[in-house]
Write a protein that holds these residues in place. Structure first.
Motif, mmCIF file in Angstrom:
data_model
loop_
_atom_site.group_PDB
_atom_site.id
_atom_site.type_symbol
_atom_site.label_atom_id
_atom_site.label_comp_id
_atom_site.label_asym_id
_atom_site.label_seq_id
_atom_site.Cartn_x
_atom_site.Cartn_y
_atom_site.Cartn_z
ATOM 1 N N ARG A 127 14.325 41.579 21.178
ATOM 2 C CA ARG A 127 12.919 41.194 21.034
ATOM 3 C C ARG A 127 12.525 41.140 19.560
ATOM 4 N N VAL A 128 13.029 42.100 18.786
ATOM 5 C CA VAL A 128 12.746 42.113 17.349
ATOM 6 C C VAL A 128 13.283 40.844 16.695
ATOM 7 N N GLY A 129 14.472 40.416 17.139
ATOM 8 C CA GLY A 129 15.049 39.195 16.593
ATOM 9 C C GLY A 129 14.169 37.992 16.842
ATOM 10 N N PHE A 130 13.613 37.897 18.064
ATOM 11 C CA PHE A 130 12.711 36.783 18.386
ATOM 12 C C PHE A 130 11.455 36.831 17.527
ATOM 13 N N ILE A 131 10.842 38.006 17.413
ATOM 14 C CA ILE A 131 9.603 38.132 16.644
ATOM 15 C C ILE A 131 9.839 37.768 15.182
ATOM 16 N N LEU A 132 10.934 38.271 14.603
ATOM 17 C CA LEU A 132 11.220 37.971 13.208
ATOM 18 C C LEU A 132 11.530 36.497 13.001
ATOM 19 N N ALA A 133 12.230 35.890 13.968
ATOM 20 C CA ALA A 133 12.522 34.455 13.859
ATOM 21 C C ALA A 133 11.241 33.635 13.940
ATOM 22 N N ALA A 134 10.350 34.005 14.880
ATOM 23 C CA ALA A 134 9.088 33.286 15.024
ATOM 24 C C ALA A 134 8.196 33.490 13.807
ATOM 25 N N VAL A 135 8.151 34.716 13.296
ATOM 26 C CA VAL A 135 7.388 34.975 12.075
ATOM 27 C C VAL A 135 7.998 34.195 10.916
ATOM 28 N N GLY A 136 9.336 34.165 10.874
ATOM 29 C CA GLY A 136 10.015 33.414 9.816
ATOM 30 C C GLY A 136 9.678 31.944 9.860
ATOM 31 N N SER A 137 9.569 31.396 11.080
ATOM 32 C CA SER A 137 9.172 30.002 11.217
ATOM 33 C C SER A 137 7.768 29.780 10.669
ATOM 34 N N ALA A 138 6.876 30.703 10.984
ATOM 35 C CA ALA A 138 5.493 30.580 10.541
ATOM 36 C C ALA A 138 5.341 30.897 9.055
ATOM 37 N N VAL A 139 6.058 31.937 8.591
ATOM 38 C CA VAL A 139 5.966 32.339 7.185
ATOM 39 C C VAL A 139 6.859 31.427 6.360
ATOM 40 N N GLY A 140 6.297 30.381 5.871
ATOM 41 C CA GLY A 140 7.070 29.438 5.070
ATOM 42 C C GLY A 140 6.261 28.962 3.892
ATOM 43 N N LEU A 141 6.503 27.729 3.502
ATOM 44 C CA LEU A 141 5.791 27.172 2.355
ATOM 45 C C LEU A 141 4.295 27.075 2.604
ATOM 46 N N GLY A 142 3.897 27.028 3.888
ATOM 47 C CA GLY A 142 2.473 27.010 4.190
ATOM 48 C C GLY A 142 1.778 28.239 3.655
ATOM 49 N N ASN A 143 2.479 29.378 3.623
ATOM 50 C CA ASN A 143 1.893 30.624 3.156
ATOM 51 C C ASN A 143 1.943 30.776 1.646
ATOM 52 N N VAL A 144 3.106 30.492 1.054
ATOM 53 C CA VAL A 144 3.293 30.837 -0.357
ATOM 54 C C VAL A 144 3.293 29.631 -1.283
ATOM 55 N N TRP A 145 3.211 28.427 -0.748
ATOM 56 C CA TRP A 145 3.084 27.229 -1.587
ATOM 57 C C TRP A 145 1.749 26.541 -1.312
ATOM 58 N N ARG A 146 1.482 26.190 -0.060
ATOM 59 C CA ARG A 146 0.286 25.414 0.279
ATOM 60 C C ARG A 146 -0.981 26.277 0.310
ATOM 61 N N PHE A 147 -0.873 27.496 0.851
ATOM 62 C CA PHE A 147 -2.060 28.333 1.030
ATOM 63 C C PHE A 147 -2.763 28.667 -0.291
ATOM 64 N N PRO A 148 -2.050 29.120 -1.343
ATOM 65 C CA PRO A 148 -2.771 29.447 -2.581
ATOM 66 C C PRO A 148 -3.483 28.252 -3.204
ATOM 67 N N TRP A 149 -2.827 27.065 -3.253
ATOM 68 C CA TRP A 149 -3.546 25.969 -3.904
ATOM 69 C C TRP A 149 -4.642 25.383 -3.024
ATOM 70 N N MET A 150 -4.502 25.498 -1.699
ATOM 71 C CA MET A 150 -5.614 25.095 -0.829
ATOM 72 C C MET A 150 -6.794 26.042 -1.027
ATOM 73 N N THR A 151 -6.504 27.326 -1.161
ATOM 74 C CA THR A 151 -7.553 28.314 -1.403
ATOM 75 C C THR A 151 -8.249 28.040 -2.727
ATOM 76 N N ALA A 152 -7.476 27.697 -3.751
ATOM 77 C CA ALA A 152 -8.049 27.390 -5.061
ATOM 78 C C ALA A 152 -8.935 26.152 -4.998
ATOM 79 N N GLU A 153 -8.472 25.123 -4.280
ATOM 80 C CA GLU A 153 -9.219 23.868 -4.210
ATOM 81 C C GLU A 153 -10.543 24.033 -3.464
ATOM 82 N N VAL A 211 -0.534 35.481 -6.556
ATOM 83 C CA VAL A 211 -0.837 34.286 -7.344
ATOM 84 C C VAL A 211 -2.138 34.427 -8.137
ATOM 85 N N PHE A 212 -3.245 34.789 -7.483
ATOM 86 C CA PHE A 212 -4.532 34.758 -8.159
ATOM 87 C C PHE A 212 -4.682 35.841 -9.236
#
Length: 442
Positions: free
Chosen positions: A9-35, A266-267
């Motif tokens: 179950r831990v493997g599934f949760i980490l894989a799903a979190v890994g899918s979600a935790v991507g460039l959307g979080n650490v690339w797109r999210f900060p500059w969208m927040t800034a804009e 980032v900020f």
């Protein structure tokens, strides 16, 4: 052919979190927040994650676990005799390939910045460096390197590839970002960055409520990997004893926490070492974070060390998501066309090498795909999955929601199904209409 499953179950949760935790979080999210004005965007984004993202995540889980199939096979199997729903699922498979086409280009940028961080070769002229390496044949070469890393993991399969890799990468992402955030927020001048990020100011919402809503909704779907069928595919490898409400809540919380953590890196760095947001980081450009943090690294002591840690975290995050994007069409070929995992992975990687190269060589195509097209496709895809869950599965969806869930979670099933049937699809359709209007009028 025996279908694979998660080892734990831990493997599934980490894989799903890994899918979600991507460039959307650490690339797109900060500059969208800034804009979009900092804290105001963060508040709207968090509301959409809670009210739309989590129910949507659970809808995809229900479809995946009940069908044990990829998006196209899942909808076709659960609605026998109705080919049109299979096409809705196939739309998600195509969306994954389009996503990976631009995503692999950004992944190539990260590979290059990670390697260049050891020498700090981009410190002297951050904007000029990004302008030189972002598009062209060198960008194609690094895109190939990033895709090769992605394919290597997917070739290993669900347990030995995806699960094993994400069990290592996810803790590393969190540790690296936490260490960097802990250091960044203690720098002189960082308080102004924290205030911009966390002190709520409603003015940006009042100034452009429609733009804020569109941007936050697109960001929420992108960061949670919704609308493309990732969570349908991952849930298809699940057992019946898992509590979908619990797992979905954990995944959403961890994903959102990593995005917020990235902002805490980032900020404070931008305000501490550059005195605030520059025109680059405020402009919402695809290279904003690369250029912005590079300028900060140049000014700080031991900037190369901090830069290596920062881009290592982003690289792991990017890989954890690109793996899930490639797994969707691979699962489709394995499930529906009886293609071996090896041939499916290699063939699809070759296809994305071509489509990604188009994005890497043509900035206008990249910008359109990474912004407008992806937001439209993710919104339309999730709306389709929600309508299918609420109206085609109906009581069967509620039964799947309850399976493995405890008493408190089961009490949420009926209001969840009601929302999936009515409010959430309407919200997404309005968002889709606004995006289309912006595209056609712009």
């Amino acid at each position: 052919m025996v279908r694979e499953s998660w080892a734990s179950r831990v493997g599934f949760i980490l894989a799903a979190v890994g899918s979600a935790v991507g460039l959307g979080n650490v690339w797109r999210f900060p500059w969208m927040t800034a804009e979009y004005g900092g804290s105001a965007f963060l508040v709207v984004y968090l509301c959409i994650v809670l009210l739309v993202g989590v129910p949507g995540l659970l809808a995809e889980f229900v479809i995946g676990r009940r069908s044990n199939r990829n998006p196209a096979g899942a909808l076709a199997r659960l609605a026998p005799g109705t080919k049109s729903w299979g096409y809705v699922g196939l739309f998600g498979v195509v969306t994954a390939l389009i996503l990976l086409s631009f995503y692999s280009v950004v992944g190539g940028w990260i590979v290059r910045y990670f390697l260049a961080s050891f020498s700090g070769s981009y410190f002297a002229d951050p904007s000029g460096y990004f302008g030189t390496i972002s598009f062209g044949w060198e960008a194609v070469a690094f895109q190939v390197a990033f895709l090769a890393l992605t394919a290597l993991v997917v070739l290993g399969g669900v347990r030995r590839g995806i699960e094993a890799a994400t069990k290592v990468m996810m803790p590393l992402i969190v540790v690296l970002l936490a260490v960097l955030a802990g250091w960044a927020v203690t720098r002189p001048g960082a308080g102004a960055g924290l205030s911009f990020y966390l002190h709520f100011d409603p003015a940006p919402i009042k100034n452009d409520p429609i733009g804020m809503l569109r941007a936050a909704a697109g960001q929420a779907l992108f960061t949670l990997s919704l609308g493309v069928g990732t969570m349908i595919t991952y849930a298809s490898y699940l057992g019946e004893d898992n509590s979908l409400p619990f797992d979905g809540s954990v995944i959403a919380v961890l994903n959102t926490a990593v995005g917020v953590l990235a902002g805490l890196v980032v900020f404070p760095l931008l305000f501490a070492f550059q005195g605030g947001l520059t025109e680059v980081t405020r402009g919402g450009e695809s290279g904003a974070i690369f250029m912005g943090v590079a300028g900060a690294f140049r000014e700080m002591p031991y900037g190369e060390v901090v830069a290596v840690g920062f881009f290592a975290a982003i690289l792991f995050a990017a890989l954890s998501s690109s793996i899930s994007m490639l797994e969707i069409p691979v699962a489709y070929l394995v499930d529906e066309q009886d293609v071996s995992r090896r041939n499916a992975t290699l063939g699809l990687t070759a296809l994305v090498l071509v489509t990604g190269a188009v994005c890497a060589l043509t900035p206008s195509v990249f910008t359109f795909v990474a912004g407008t097209l992806v937001d439209l496709m993710l919104t339309a895809g999730l709306a389709g999955f929600l309508v299918f869950t609420g109206w085609i599965l109906g009581k069967n969806a509620l039964a799947e929601f309850d399976s493995g869930a405890g008493g408190i979670a089961r009490s949420l099933g009926t209001p969840w199904l009601w929302g999936v049937r009515t409010i959430l699809p309407l919200f997404l359709l309005v968002t889709l209409a606004l995006n289309l209007y912006s595209l056609l009028s712009g």
